[in-house]
Design an enzyme around this catalytic site. Sequence first.
Site, mmCIF file in Angstrom:
data_model
loop_
_atom_site.group_PDB
_atom_site.id
_atom_site.type_symbol
_atom_site.label_atom_id
_atom_site.label_comp_id
_atom_site.label_asym_id
_atom_site.label_seq_id
_atom_site.Cartn_x
_atom_site.Cartn_y
_atom_site.Cartn_z
ATOM 1 N N LYS A 1 45.528 66.947 25.972
ATOM 2 C CA LYS A 1 44.755 65.703 25.944
ATOM 3 C C LYS A 1 45.660 64.480 25.733
ATOM 4 C CE LYS A 1 40.662 67.505 26.586
ATOM 5 N NZ LYS A 1 40.923 68.922 26.861
HETATM 6 C C1 LIG Z 1 34.735 67.664 28.266
HETATM 7 C C2 LIG Z 1 35.249 68.498 27.143
HETATM 8 N N1 LIG Z 1 34.535 68.581 26.004
HETATM 9 C C3 LIG Z 1 34.963 69.303 24.958
HETATM 10 C C4 LIG Z 1 36.153 69.981 25.008
HETATM 11 C C5 LIG Z 1 36.578 70.803 23.832
HETATM 12 O O1 LIG Z 1 37.779 70.321 23.291
HETATM 13 P P1 LIG Z 1 38.575 71.170 22.197
HETATM 14 O O2 LIG Z 1 39.502 72.077 22.917
HETATM 15 O O3 LIG Z 1 39.303 70.132 21.387
HETATM 16 O O4 LIG Z 1 37.580 71.899 21.404
HETATM 17 C C6 LIG Z 1 36.930 69.920 26.158
HETATM 18 C C7 LIG Z 1 38.201 70.651 26.235
HETATM 19 O O5 LIG Z 1 38.896 70.701 27.186
HETATM 20 C C8 LIG Z 1 36.470 69.161 27.258
HETATM 21 O O6 LIG Z 1 37.183 69.081 28.390
#
Ligand SMILES: Cc1ncc(COP(=O)(O)O)c(C=O)c1O
Length: 388
Positions: free
Chosen positions: A186
Site C-alpha cells: 500500500k
Molecule cells: C479494497 C481493500 N479493502 C481492504 C483491504 C484489506 O487490507 P489489509 O490487508 O490491511 O487487511 C484490502 C487489501 O488489499 C483492499 O484492497
Amino acid sequence: MKVPFFRLQSSAADIASVKKTLAGGWLTTGERAAELETLVKERCGTKHAVAVSSATAGLQLALAALDIGAGDEVITTAFTFTATCAAIVQCGAKPVIADIDPVTLNLDPHCVAGKINKRTRAIIAVDIAGLPCDYRALLALCRKHKLKLICDAAHSFGAATRVSSKRTVAIGVIGAVNVFSFYSTKNLTTAEGGMVLTQNKNIAERVRRLSLHGITKSALQRNRAADWRYDISEIGFKANLSDLNAALGVSRIQRFDSLLASRHRIAKWYLDELRRFEEYIELPPQFENTNQAWHLYIVKLNLKRWKIGRDRFIKELTKLGIGCGVHYIPLHYFSAYKDILKIQAGELYHTEKSYARVVSLPLYPELKRSEVMGVCDAIKELVQRYGK
Ligand SMILES: Cc1ncc(COP(=O)(O)O)c(C=O)c1O
C-alpha cells in the site's frame, strides 16, 4: 526486460526507525503507534485515529463501533477485495451489492440509491486504485436516508477530493469511519497494519477499546502505572498495531510526499506513452479537483480491438517479463460468496464487464523510468501482434 508487479525498498531511515524500537524494549502498541496516529491525523486533518493491525480489522471494528449487526443491511461493491464484504458478513449484517461506474470502477451512487430500504444502515465505499469515490453523491444519500458512510480507503492514503462545490478534503475525514490499509504494497506501509479515522470521539474510543479485547486500559497504561486492574467493558477483538510495525510507518510517512509524487510521475509516464494506443487500451480516468493516490494503475482492454482476451493478454505480458495483476475478481464469482450474495446473471453488468477488461500494471515509487518504458514497449508489442 523483467519488471516485477511489486517491489519495496526500505531506506536506511526505515531500518534505523525499526531498530530503534527493537532496541527500546517496548514492541507492542505504545508510543510509536501513538506517534503514527498523530502523524496520520495531522496529514489528513482528522480529529481521531486508531492504529490497527490491518484494514480488514479496521472494517470489522468500524461496523462493531457503529453497532451494525443482525437485521441490518450494508451496501457495498463486489469489485473489491474480500475484506470489504467479509466484514459485513462477519458482523451478522447482510451485504447488498450495488454496481460500479465502468469508468471509475467505484460504486455508482445511482445503483446505491436503488438498493436503499428501511433495513439499510451503512454504505461501504471503496476508492479503487486510490481514486476517490463520488463522495458528494454518496454523502447526499447518507444524509437523506440517515446512513453511515464507511470509507474503505485501503488504496487511497494521500488522496483528496471535493465534498462540496467549495471544499476539497483529504481522504480520511469524509466517512463516519475511514479505514486505511498499511499492508506491504500500500501507499504507506507498516508491513501489516491499518488505521481507523473518525471525527467522532465516542467512535474512536470504542474502536480503540474493541481493538484490544474490549479492555479499558492499554498494556502500556497498565505497565506504566503498575496497575494490574482493568475491566472488559464489552467483548472485543485483537487488532492493535505493534510499535515494531508502527516504527516503519513513522519513518515512511516522513517522506510520503516524495513517495506519492513518484506515483504521480509514473502514472504520467504511462499516460504519455500509452495514450496513442487508447483505441486498444482505456487508461485510468483523471478528474479535476481530485488528487488521486495512484495505488494501482488499472488499464481496461477495449476487447473489440483485440484478437485475444484479457487472460491471454496477461499471459503474453508475463512471458515478456512484465508482472501484472487483476483488481478485482468480483466477489460473487467466489464460491464462498455465491450463496451469500445471490447475484442474478446480468445484475452487476458493469462489474462483470469491467472485470473481463482490467489489467493492473506495475506502479510503485521505486519503479524506474526505463522500467515503465519496458512495460509500455511490451504492451506495444502485444498491440502489434494481437491488435485488430
Ligand atoms: C479494497 C481493500 N479493502 C481492504 C483491504 C484489506 O487490507 P489489509 O490487508 O490491511 O487487511 C484490502 C487489501 O488489499 C483492499 O484492497
